[in-house]
Motif scaffolding. Sequence first.
Motif, PDB file in Angstrom:
ATOM      1  N   SER A  80       0.824  -1.209   0.000  1.00  0.00           N
ATOM      2  CA  SER A  80       0.000   0.000   0.000  1.00  0.00           C
ATOM      3  C   SER A  80       0.859   1.260   0.000  1.00  0.00           C
ATOM      4  CB  SER A  80      -0.932   0.017   1.227  1.00  0.00           C
ATOM      5  OG  SER A  80      -0.172   0.135   2.420  1.00  0.00           O
ATOM      6  N   GLU A  81       0.244   2.344  -0.420  1.00  0.00           N
ATOM      7  CA  GLU A  81       0.811   3.680  -0.304  1.00  0.00           C
ATOM      8  C   GLU A  81      -0.207   4.556   0.406  1.00  0.00           C
ATOM      9  OE1 GLU A  81       3.511   4.073  -4.364  1.00  0.00           O
ATOM     10  OE2 GLU A  81       1.441   4.830  -4.349  1.00  0.00           O
ATOM     11  N   VAL A  82       0.277   5.542   1.165  1.00  0.00           N
ATOM     12  CA  VAL A  82      -0.620   6.419   1.907  1.00  0.00           C
ATOM     13  C   VAL A  82      -0.293   7.869   1.574  1.00  0.00           C
ATOM     14  CG1 VAL A  82      -1.491   7.086   4.181  1.00  0.00           C
ATOM     15  CG2 VAL A  82      -0.757   4.741   3.772  1.00  0.00           C
ATOM     16  N   TYR A  83      -1.350   8.629   1.242  1.00  0.00           N
ATOM     17  CA  TYR A  83      -1.200  10.023   0.858  1.00  0.00           C
ATOM     18  C   TYR A  83      -1.975  10.923   1.808  1.00  0.00           C
ATOM     19  CZ  TYR A  83       0.644   8.372  -3.618  1.00  0.00           C
ATOM     20  OH  TYR A  83       1.405   7.769  -4.586  1.00  0.00           O
ATOM     21  N   ARG A  84      -1.372  12.047   2.148  1.00  0.00           N
ATOM     22  CA  ARG A  84      -2.061  13.102   2.874  1.00  0.00           C
ATOM     23  C   ARG A  84      -2.971  13.833   1.894  1.00  0.00           C
ATOM     24  NH1 ARG A  84       1.969  16.166   3.153  1.00  0.00           N
ATOM     25  NH2 ARG A  84       2.863  15.519   5.142  1.00  0.00           N
ATOM     26  N   GLY A  85      -4.144  14.271   2.385  1.00  0.00           N
ATOM     27  CA  GLY A  85      -5.048  14.996   1.504  1.00  0.00           C
ATOM     28  C   GLY A  85      -6.050  15.836   2.271  1.00  0.00           C
ATOM     29  N   GLU A  86      -6.853  16.566   1.544  1.00  0.00           N
ATOM     30  CA  GLU A  86      -7.905  17.393   2.139  1.00  0.00           C
ATOM     31  C   GLU A  86      -9.149  17.314   1.263  1.00  0.00           C
ATOM     32  OE1 GLU A  86      -8.686  22.094   2.854  1.00  0.00           O
ATOM     33  OE2 GLU A  86      -6.804  21.285   3.673  1.00  0.00           O
ATOM     34  N   LEU A  87     -10.271  16.941   1.874  1.00  0.00           N
ATOM     35  CA  LEU A  87     -11.525  16.847   1.142  1.00  0.00           C
ATOM     36  C   LEU A  87     -12.079  18.237   0.848  1.00  0.00           C
ATOM     37  CD1 LEU A  87     -13.214  13.921   3.105  1.00  0.00           C
ATOM     38  CD2 LEU A  87     -12.008  13.794   0.907  1.00  0.00           C
ATOM     39  N   ALA A  88     -13.075  18.286  -0.012  1.00  0.00           N
ATOM     40  CA  ALA A  88     -13.664  19.566  -0.407  1.00  0.00           C
ATOM     41  C   ALA A  88     -14.262  20.299   0.784  1.00  0.00           C
ATOM     42  CB  ALA A  88     -14.729  19.331  -1.471  1.00  0.00           C
ATOM     43  N   ASP A  89     -14.709  19.560   1.817  1.00  0.00           N
ATOM     44  CA  ASP A  89     -15.298  20.205   2.989  1.00  0.00           C
ATOM     45  C   ASP A  89     -14.256  20.603   4.029  1.00  0.00           C
ATOM     46  OD1 ASP A  89     -14.532  17.800   4.089  1.00  0.00           O
ATOM     47  OD2 ASP A  89     -16.569  17.074   4.477  1.00  0.00           O
ATOM     48  N   GLY A  90     -12.961  20.432   3.697  1.00  0.00           N
ATOM     49  CA  GLY A  90     -11.897  20.871   4.586  1.00  0.00           C
ATOM     50  C   GLY A  90     -11.344  19.810   5.512  1.00  0.00           C
ATOM     51  N   ARG A  91     -11.919  18.626   5.527  1.00  0.00           N
ATOM     52  CA  ARG A  91     -11.426  17.570   6.410  1.00  0.00           C
ATOM     53  C   ARG A  91     -10.072  17.056   5.925  1.00  0.00           C
ATOM     54  NH1 ARG A  91     -16.050  13.186   6.571  1.00  0.00           N
ATOM     55  NH2 ARG A  91     -16.407  14.031   4.473  1.00  0.00           N
ATOM     56  N   ALA A  92      -9.118  16.965   6.847  1.00  0.00           N
ATOM     57  CA  ALA A  92      -7.811  16.389   6.529  1.00  0.00           C
ATOM     58  C   ALA A  92      -7.933  14.870   6.547  1.00  0.00           C
ATOM     59  CB  ALA A  92      -6.770  16.854   7.534  1.00  0.00           C
ATOM     60  N   VAL A  93      -7.419  14.222   5.523  1.00  0.00           N
ATOM     61  CA  VAL A  93      -7.573  12.776   5.407  1.00  0.00           C
ATOM     62  C   VAL A  93      -6.250  12.118   5.051  1.00  0.00           C
ATOM     63  CG1 VAL A  93     -10.011  12.869   4.750  1.00  0.00           C
ATOM     64  CG2 VAL A  93      -8.250  12.967   2.962  1.00  0.00           C
ATOM     65  N   ALA A  94      -6.184  10.819   5.308  1.00  0.00           N
ATOM     66  CA  ALA A  94      -5.104   9.967   4.827  1.00  0.00           C
ATOM     67  C   ALA A  94      -5.742   8.950   3.892  1.00  0.00           C
ATOM     68  CB  ALA A  94      -4.408   9.269   5.989  1.00  0.00           C
ATOM     69  N   VAL A  95      -5.259   8.896   2.673  1.00  0.00           N
ATOM     70  CA  VAL A  95      -5.816   8.001   1.657  1.00  0.00           C
ATOM     71  C   VAL A  95      -4.857   6.841   1.455  1.00  0.00           C
ATOM     72  CG1 VAL A  95      -6.578   7.762  -0.734  1.00  0.00           C
ATOM     73  CG2 VAL A  95      -7.024   9.889   0.518  1.00  0.00           C
ATOM     74  N   TYR A 139      -9.225   2.131  -2.494  1.00  0.00           N
ATOM     75  CA  TYR A 139      -8.736   3.147  -1.573  1.00  0.00           C
ATOM     76  C   TYR A 139      -9.526   3.090  -0.272  1.00  0.00           C
ATOM     77  CZ  TYR A 139      -7.114   5.088  -6.035  1.00  0.00           C
ATOM     78  OH  TYR A 139      -6.553   5.259  -7.272  1.00  0.00           O
ATOM     79  N   LEU A 140      -8.834   3.320   0.843  1.00  0.00           N
ATOM     80  CA  LEU A 140      -9.467   3.504   2.151  1.00  0.00           C
ATOM     81  C   LEU A 140      -9.134   4.913   2.617  1.00  0.00           C
ATOM     82  CD1 LEU A 140      -8.462   0.081   3.706  1.00  0.00           C
ATOM     83  CD2 LEU A 140     -10.778   0.768   3.070  1.00  0.00           C
ATOM     84  N   VAL A 141     -10.127   5.604   3.160  1.00  0.00           N
ATOM     85  CA  VAL A 141      -9.957   7.004   3.553  1.00  0.00           C
ATOM     86  C   VAL A 141     -10.150   7.127   5.057  1.00  0.00           C
ATOM     87  CG1 VAL A 141     -10.736   9.368   3.199  1.00  0.00           C
ATOM     88  CG2 VAL A 141     -10.802   7.747   1.286  1.00  0.00           C
ATOM     89  N   PHE A 142      -9.128   7.624   5.745  1.00  0.00           N
ATOM     90  CA  PHE A 142      -9.147   7.762   7.191  1.00  0.00           C
ATOM     91  C   PHE A 142      -8.972   9.238   7.578  1.00  0.00           C
ATOM     92  CE2 PHE A 142      -7.564   3.535   6.310  1.00  0.00           C
ATOM     93  CZ  PHE A 142      -8.181   2.730   7.254  1.00  0.00           C
ATOM     94  N   ALA A 143      -9.309   9.535   8.823  1.00  0.00           N
ATOM     95  CA  ALA A 143      -8.975  10.850   9.367  1.00  0.00           C
ATOM     96  C   ALA A 143      -7.461  10.962   9.471  1.00  0.00           C
ATOM     97  CB  ALA A 143      -9.618  11.029  10.739  1.00  0.00           C
ATOM     98  N   PHE A 144      -6.926  12.125   9.146  1.00  0.00           N
ATOM     99  CA  PHE A 144      -5.480  12.339   9.167  1.00  0.00           C
ATOM    100  C   PHE A 144      -5.035  12.838  10.538  1.00  0.00           C
ATOM    101  CE2 PHE A 144      -1.676  14.961   8.445  1.00  0.00           C
ATOM    102  CZ  PHE A 144      -0.871  14.029   7.820  1.00  0.00           C
TER     103      PHE A 144
END
Length: 394
Positions: A80-95, A139-144
Amino acid sequence: MKPLYLRSSGSFKRLLLSLSPHRAKRVHAPPDVEHPSAQAEAASPPHERNPEWECFSYEEVRRATGGFRAANLVGRGGSSEVYRGELADGRAVAVKRLMGASACERRERDFLAELGTVGHATHPNVCPLLGCCVDRDLYLVFAFSARGSVSANLHDGEEGAPAMGWEARYGVAVGTARGLEYLHKGCRRRIIHRDIKASNVLLTDDFQPQISDFGLAKWLPTEWTHRAIAPIEGTFGCLAPEYYTRGIVDEKTDVFAFGVFLLELMAGRKPVDGTHRSLLGWARPLLNEGKTEALLDPRIVAGNGGYDAEQARRLAFVASLCVRASATWRPSMTEVLELLEGVEIKEERWAMPEPAAGDDEGEEMWGFDDLDDDDEDEESGTPSPLSTSSASSA
């Protein structure tokens, strides 16, 4: 080329269809497909509601991670690979992107297994699954967790930076015990994590610990006492003897790893250091001799904040119980939590019988002092995926 869902196995195809972006945006956690017994689901506690999470489209995931930009890559493992990101509503996520051939059955099985474990967990000390994406890839999306892992906070600070204080360390120990006790006893699924370690425990902004990375997790139906697992996966220095030698997995597997985690919190040492010496091999004589202060991180002992001697004694005592070679004589996580939260310690309650002559199941055989591991690659599972420090190995 056929779409992914047309090239997949039957159970996976049904899940993909149920999670199609054209269907409902918010879905219930799916049933676990590993277990052959349909009665196990009926045996789950009736009062606990299925957690819900979102089904993201590929475009949402791609946009959140900046097109999977290399600068946003925060962790990589064998699968797996994990990326930092931000959803359109501003939530920080780890993908977390599962890698491998698009029709790889192992990859599909791992994806479903992780959904079937963390997808059913809802607790303040368990990192929440926000959703998944099965559009184009898996993909799995978690809180960052911007504060990173416990491992990063213990080991990766700049030279001369203040060490994690005693109060924070003890709070992490208690909070992680609560999360693990929930997975074993409180969750509608009886979940065995199989890879409890400092790099898989993340910290919120207020230093609350959250157990993460369920890539190796298994669930045990009520009527099962244990599972036999092959191949052996996990982190050297944290593996329980019965798992390492026979592939036996139950709650006591996690209890052993939690004991090593407590020692790492106390000592500020990794489970296996650069000289291949195990933390457990170093700590066991000190535990046996009751030398609590000798177990403590010198940065705490010498620091201005100091430490609570009674709490240190509790941590050392609980750790000594958790890392016993025989699973039978280890406490449950319920008992661990009671001890950490202040129940009276009655050492006679936990006294072990004298080993019989010729008994080769002694406590000293599991020091793991001669491990042949390579620097950062001391585990065969995936890295902790949800923080800036997720690439750390232990």
